[in-house]
Design an enzyme around this catalytic site. Structure first.
Site, PDB file in Angstrom:
ATOM      1  N   TYR A   1      12.855  18.176 -15.658  1.00  0.00           N
ATOM      2  CA  TYR A   1      11.904  18.273 -14.553  1.00  0.00           C
ATOM      3  C   TYR A   1      10.504  18.515 -15.074  1.00  0.00           C
ATOM      4  O   TYR A   1      10.304  18.869 -16.232  1.00  0.00           O
ATOM      5  CB  TYR A   1      12.326  19.384 -13.578  1.00  0.00           C
ATOM      6  CG  TYR A   1      12.018  20.781 -14.050  1.00  0.00           C
ATOM      7  CD1 TYR A   1      10.917  21.477 -13.554  1.00  0.00           C
ATOM      8  CD2 TYR A   1      12.831  21.421 -14.994  1.00  0.00           C
ATOM      9  CE1 TYR A   1      10.626  22.764 -13.990  1.00  0.00           C
ATOM     10  CE2 TYR A   1      12.557  22.702 -15.430  1.00  0.00           C
ATOM     11  CZ  TYR A   1      11.461  23.374 -14.922  1.00  0.00           C
ATOM     12  OH  TYR A   1      11.177  24.641 -15.354  1.00  0.00           O
TER      13      TYR A   1
ATOM     14  N   LYS B   1      12.531  20.250 -21.368  1.00  0.00           N
ATOM     15  CA  LYS B   1      12.351  20.911 -20.064  1.00  0.00           C
ATOM     16  C   LYS B   1      13.505  20.536 -19.141  1.00  0.00           C
ATOM     17  O   LYS B   1      13.366  19.749 -18.207  1.00  0.00           O
ATOM     18  CB  LYS B   1      11.005  20.538 -19.450  1.00  0.00           C
ATOM     19  CG  LYS B   1      10.567  21.474 -18.308  1.00  0.00           C
ATOM     20  CD  LYS B   1       9.142  21.176 -17.909  1.00  0.00           C
ATOM     21  CE  LYS B   1       8.676  22.046 -16.755  1.00  0.00           C
ATOM     22  NZ  LYS B   1       8.545  23.462 -17.116  1.00  0.00           N
TER      23      LYS B   1
ATOM     24  N   ARG C   1       5.170  14.895 -21.420  1.00  0.00           N
ATOM     25  CA  ARG C   1       6.280  15.813 -21.705  1.00  0.00           C
ATOM     26  C   ARG C   1       7.552  15.357 -21.011  1.00  0.00           C
ATOM     27  O   ARG C   1       8.648  15.490 -21.557  1.00  0.00           O
ATOM     28  CB  ARG C   1       5.911  17.239 -21.284  1.00  0.00           C
ATOM     29  CG  ARG C   1       6.936  18.270 -21.734  1.00  0.00           C
ATOM     30  CD  ARG C   1       6.461  19.690 -21.522  1.00  0.00           C
ATOM     31  NE  ARG C   1       6.234  20.013 -20.119  1.00  0.00           N
ATOM     32  CZ  ARG C   1       5.805  21.188 -19.689  1.00  0.00           C
ATOM     33  NH1 ARG C   1       5.521  22.161 -20.552  1.00  0.00           N
ATOM     34  NH2 ARG C   1       5.619  21.420 -18.407  1.00  0.00           N
TER      35      ARG C   1
END
Length: 283
Positions: free
Chosen positions: A33, A147, A52
């Site tokens: 996420y 992440k 990212r």
């Protein structure tokens, strides 16, 4: 009608949104996420967040469901449909749906979900007065640089910290602070150096951290990337944490001990102002 959300290629009312029972994000936490801040109708550091996101899915061998430019268009449409001026945009990419099995097929179609959350990000009482952070053993897995949606360790640590009277929590492993449960930890030394951990698998590479580092370089401020102990944090001249939703947040108490004089320090105030100026927020 509530918010308009994005689910698997469609913009629909949140009341109508559905995630499949066999989605691997639900069954295994096999998902990643990102959260992008929105201030005055503008996405902040979104290039860093999308980069990212790309890195996270690459590390897990999950194909991106859309090219990054199309994902950015989804974010913009979510902002427009929900008239979002201040808040966050959440993106969630799962590997896809299949009957429960630890092994997955490379043919799975990844799923993209997105939604907005309206909230005040600037000028909050916490940013004005600073927050307290507890210290807790880091219970998480060894790939914190990805992440992922597996946040149970962070949930438990934050909940325990709140029950103990703290606003947030910093994680500790092998006698060293790793990071906040949802933020990057920073110290400021008596001689004005900014300390934060270097990028590794131990911590998530923070987008707000990176954006702030660019500003510090422009301003000639010294950043030292190294690990530090909880005691060093408590003895620091100043402390703060960074994240998309908290921006540059002063930390005035760590593990029950007051940092400095118990108020946000001058360097932290300067960094807050630099970041908000770069974000286009009027002073």
């Amino acid at each position: 009608m509530g918010r308009i959300v994005y689910v698997h290629g469609q913009f629909i009312a949140e009341e109508e949104a559905r995630i499949g029972l066999f989605d691997r994000g639900f069954l295994f936490g096999d998902a990643v996420y990102e959260v992008t801040a929105v201030i005055n109708g503008r996405m902040i550091d979104n290039d860093l967040h999308l980069a990212r996101l790309q890195r996270s899915v690459n590390e897990l061998a999950i194909p991106l469901p859309l090219p990054l430019e199309e994902i950015a268009a989804v974010q913009a449409e979510l902002m427009a449909r929900n008239d979002l001026r201040d808040g966050t945009i959440y993106l969630h990419v799962s590997r896809g749906e299949a009957d429960r099995d630890f092994f997955y097929s490379e043919a799975l179609a990844p799923r993209l979900v997105g939604f907005t959350q309206a909230k005040t990000l600037t000028g909050t009482r916490a940013q004005q007065n600073g927050i307290s952070v507890d210290l807790a053993d880091d219970p998480r897995w060894q790939r914190r640089d990805i992440k992922t949606a597996m946040l149970l360790g962070q949930v438990m640590a934050k909940q325990t910290a709140r029950s103990r009277g703290f606003d947030d929590v910093w994680m500790v492993e092998a006698g060293l602070v790793t990071e906040g449960a949802s933020a990057t930890a920073h110290l400021i030394t008596a001689d004005g150096r900014i300390l934060t951990r270097a990028a590794s698998r131990t911590t998530l590479p923070g987008c707000t951290q990176r954006a702030l580092a660019r500003l510090c370089e422009t301003e000639g401020l010294q950043i030292e990337e190294r690990a530090f102990t909880p005691e060093e944090a408590q003895d620091a001249a100043e402390a703060f944490q960074t994240s998309a939703s908290s921006l540059v947040m002063p930390v005035v108490k760590i593990g029950g001990r007051t940092v400095g004089d118990g108020k946000p320090g001058p360097m932290t105030r300067r960094l807050q102002a630099l970041y908000l100026e770069a974000a286009g927020v009027p002073s």
